[in-house]
Scaffold this motif. Structure first.
Motif, PDB file in Angstrom:
ATOM      1  N   ALA A 162       1.034  -1.089   0.225  1.00 22.39           N
ATOM      2  CA  ALA A 162       0.131  -0.197   0.195  1.00 22.39           C
ATOM      3  C   ALA A 162       0.773   0.757   0.375  1.00 22.39           C
ATOM      4  CB  ALA A 162      -1.214   0.017   1.357  1.00 22.39           C
ATOM      5  N   ARG A 163       1.602   1.360   0.634  1.00 24.35           N
ATOM      6  CA  ARG A 163       3.210   2.478   0.619  1.00 24.35           C
ATOM      7  C   ARG A 163       3.319   2.638  -0.592  1.00 24.35           C
ATOM      8  NH1 ARG A 163       6.481   2.024   6.712  1.00 24.35           N
ATOM      9  NH2 ARG A 163       7.518   0.089   5.356  1.00 24.35           N
ATOM     10  N   GLY A 164       3.936   1.099  -0.660  1.00 19.70           N
ATOM     11  CA  GLY A 164       5.522   1.636  -2.154  1.00 19.70           C
ATOM     12  C   GLY A 164       6.667   1.510  -2.024  1.00 19.70           C
ATOM     13  N   TYR A 165       6.976   0.873  -0.323  1.00 18.06           N
ATOM     14  CA  TYR A 165       8.041   0.745  -0.127  1.00 18.06           C
ATOM     15  C   TYR A 165       8.379   0.177   0.804  1.00 18.06           C
ATOM     16  CZ  TYR A 165       8.044   5.543   2.866  1.00 18.06           C
ATOM     17  OH  TYR A 165       7.780   6.001   3.759  1.00 18.06           O
ATOM     18  N   ALA A 166       9.313  -0.510   1.725  1.00 17.91           N
ATOM     19  CA  ALA A 166       9.389  -1.035   2.424  1.00 17.91           C
ATOM     20  C   ALA A 166      10.512  -0.758   4.062  1.00 17.91           C
ATOM     21  CB  ALA A 166      10.248  -2.756   2.285  1.00 17.91           C
ATOM     22  N   LEU A 167      10.227  -0.887   4.884  1.00 11.76           N
ATOM     23  CA  LEU A 167      11.639   0.015   5.750  1.00 11.76           C
ATOM     24  C   LEU A 167      12.678  -0.634   7.172  1.00 11.76           C
ATOM     25  CD1 LEU A 167      13.113   3.260   5.806  1.00 11.76           C
ATOM     26  CD2 LEU A 167      10.974   3.697   7.660  1.00 11.76           C
ATOM     27  N   ALA A 168      13.213  -0.837   7.167  1.00 14.56           N
ATOM     28  CA  ALA A 168      13.948  -2.431   7.628  1.00 14.56           C
ATOM     29  C   ALA A 168      15.288  -1.075   8.521  1.00 14.56           C
ATOM     30  CB  ALA A 168      13.704  -3.123   7.691  1.00 14.56           C
ATOM     31  N   PRO A 169      15.481  -1.797   9.533  1.00 12.00           N
ATOM     32  CA  PRO A 169      16.699  -1.640   9.796  1.00 12.00           C
ATOM     33  C   PRO A 169      18.246  -2.406   9.234  1.00 12.00           C
ATOM     34  CG  PRO A 169      15.256  -2.659  11.754  1.00 12.00           C
ATOM     35  CD  PRO A 169      15.011  -2.779  10.521  1.00 12.00           C
ATOM     36  N   CYS A 170      19.154  -1.446   8.891  1.00 15.90           N
ATOM     37  CA  CYS A 170      20.486  -1.611   8.366  1.00 15.90           C
ATOM     38  C   CYS A 170      21.728  -1.070   8.608  1.00 15.90           C
ATOM     39  CB  CYS A 170      19.563  -1.559   7.113  1.00 15.90           C
ATOM     40  SG  CYS A 170      20.906  -1.687   5.693  1.00 15.90           S
ATOM     41  N   HIS A 171      22.749  -2.004   9.614  1.00 16.90           N
ATOM     42  CA  HIS A 171      24.082  -0.518   9.124  1.00 16.90           C
ATOM     43  C   HIS A 171      23.894  -0.181  10.395  1.00 16.90           C
ATOM     44  CE1 HIS A 171      25.237  -4.346   7.426  1.00 16.90           C
ATOM     45  NE2 HIS A 171      25.127  -4.382   5.951  1.00 16.90           N
ATOM     46  N   GLY A 172      22.672   0.169  11.490  1.00 23.25           N
ATOM     47  CA  GLY A 172      22.939   1.389  12.130  1.00 23.25           C
ATOM     48  C   GLY A 172      22.013   2.165  11.699  1.00 23.25           C
ATOM     49  N   GLY A 173      21.619   2.186  10.258  1.00 23.44           N
ATOM     50  CA  GLY A 173      20.438   3.612  10.362  1.00 23.44           C
ATOM     51  C   GLY A 173      19.269   2.747   9.665  1.00 23.44           C
ATOM     52  N   GLU A 174      18.877   2.451   8.273  1.00 26.19           N
ATOM     53  CA  GLU A 174      17.458   1.882   7.860  1.00 26.19           C
ATOM     54  C   GLU A 174      17.222   1.776   6.746  1.00 26.19           C
ATOM     55  OE1 GLU A 174      13.618   2.816  10.205  1.00 26.19           O
ATOM     56  OE2 GLU A 174      14.413   4.777   9.264  1.00 26.19           O
ATOM     57  N   MET A 175      17.119   0.812   5.442  1.00 29.88           N
ATOM     58  CA  MET A 175      17.347   0.842   4.099  1.00 29.88           C
ATOM     59  C   MET A 175      15.649   1.050   3.751  1.00 29.88           C
ATOM     60  SD  MET A 175      18.168  -2.318   1.782  1.00 29.88           S
ATOM     61  CE  MET A 175      20.164  -1.584   1.870  1.00 29.88           C
TER      62      MET A 175
END
Length: 259
Positions: free
Chosen positions: A185-198
């Motif tokens: 629905a949002r069009g993208y995924a967001l998840a933790p990655c190496h001290g930040g997010e991807m």
């Protein structure tokens, strides 16, 4: 004995591929020591492996500088696969544009048999063994890729990966399917990655394999920051991945729209 020999053969094949993939991360030439440190191989084994690839014509060796670099034979290995994405440079151009505009690490990944594989990286200074953005179910690239398949397929994969998961790595199927629905629905995924997010989305019109592209951003990035990244991706998609009349609509149309 047979099993032992098979294990040794697989290890050797993996090392050859890791050497060739290393050059795709940016370095145009390396010394034995640099390659040994980057891939965490013994120096003697690295020297022998690089020399073998020189003999086979995949690397050139500069005796004066003591460096190795890939030959055009490496570029020809996969030239028949996904010509629009690779041979004609479209995917590489997208990655380069996004990296240049944002200054962020940009990663392209694919999934095979429940395993996330990194296809290409720009802007990453970490050793190759530390570049993986995480397990398929827990990474932004993985979630973006899973959003492009049906819920029954995702559920089946969850059950299989949960059975193989280590401590703390399993997921609740119902809750995870809700997460994938939100990604769609949002069009993208967001998840933790190496001290930040991807932030990751499906790469439009990728053939023959589905690919996802991810951008590493600070953990405190705002929704406005997300929108800037998405706008950058859209511009790169429109410029380099204009759809043909025979290309089907991609699942994350909100991000991948060409118009």
């Amino acid at each position: 004995m047979t099993r032992g020999l098979e294990g040794k053969s697989v290890k050797s094949a993996r090392r050859v591929l890791e050497v060739l993939e290393y050059f795709s991360t940016g370095p145009t030439e390396v010394t034995v020591m640099e390659m040994s440190r980057a891939l965490d191989y013994p120096q003697s084994s690295t020297s022998e492996l690089l020399s073998s690839l020189v003999t086979l014509g995949y690397l050139n060796h500069d005796r004066r500088r003591r460096t190795f670099r890939p030959t055009v034979r490496v570029a020809a290995i996969g030239s028949a696969v996904g010509p629009e994405m690779f041979r004609r440079g479209a995917m590489m151009d997208v990655v380069d544009d996004v990296h240049m505009e944002t200054g962020a690490t940009v990663v392209v990944g694919m999934a095979q048999r429940g395993v996330l594989h990194i296809v290409h990286v720009a802007g990453c200074t970490q050793p190759i063994r530390q570049r993986t953005p995480g397990p398929l179910l827990h990474s932004a690239l993985g979630q973006a890729l899973l959003s492009g398949i049906s819920d029954p397929e995702v559920r089946s994969l969850i059950h299989r990966l949960n059975a193989e998961a280590g401590e703390g790595q399993s997921v609740a199927p119902a809750a995870y399917l809700e997460t994938i629905a939100e990604v769609r629905a949002r069009g993208y995924a967001l998840a933790p990655c190496h001290g930040g997010e991807m932030l990751a989305t499906i790469l439009p019109h990728a053939r023959p394999d589905s690919l996802a592209i991810g951008v590493v951003i600070p953990q405190d990035a705002t929704l406005a920051d997300h929108q800037e990244i998405l706008a950058c991706l859209r511009r790169a998609f429109r410029h380099h991945l204009a759809p043909s009349s025979t290309t089907r609509q991609e699942p994350l149309a909100a991000v991948a729209a060409m118009s």
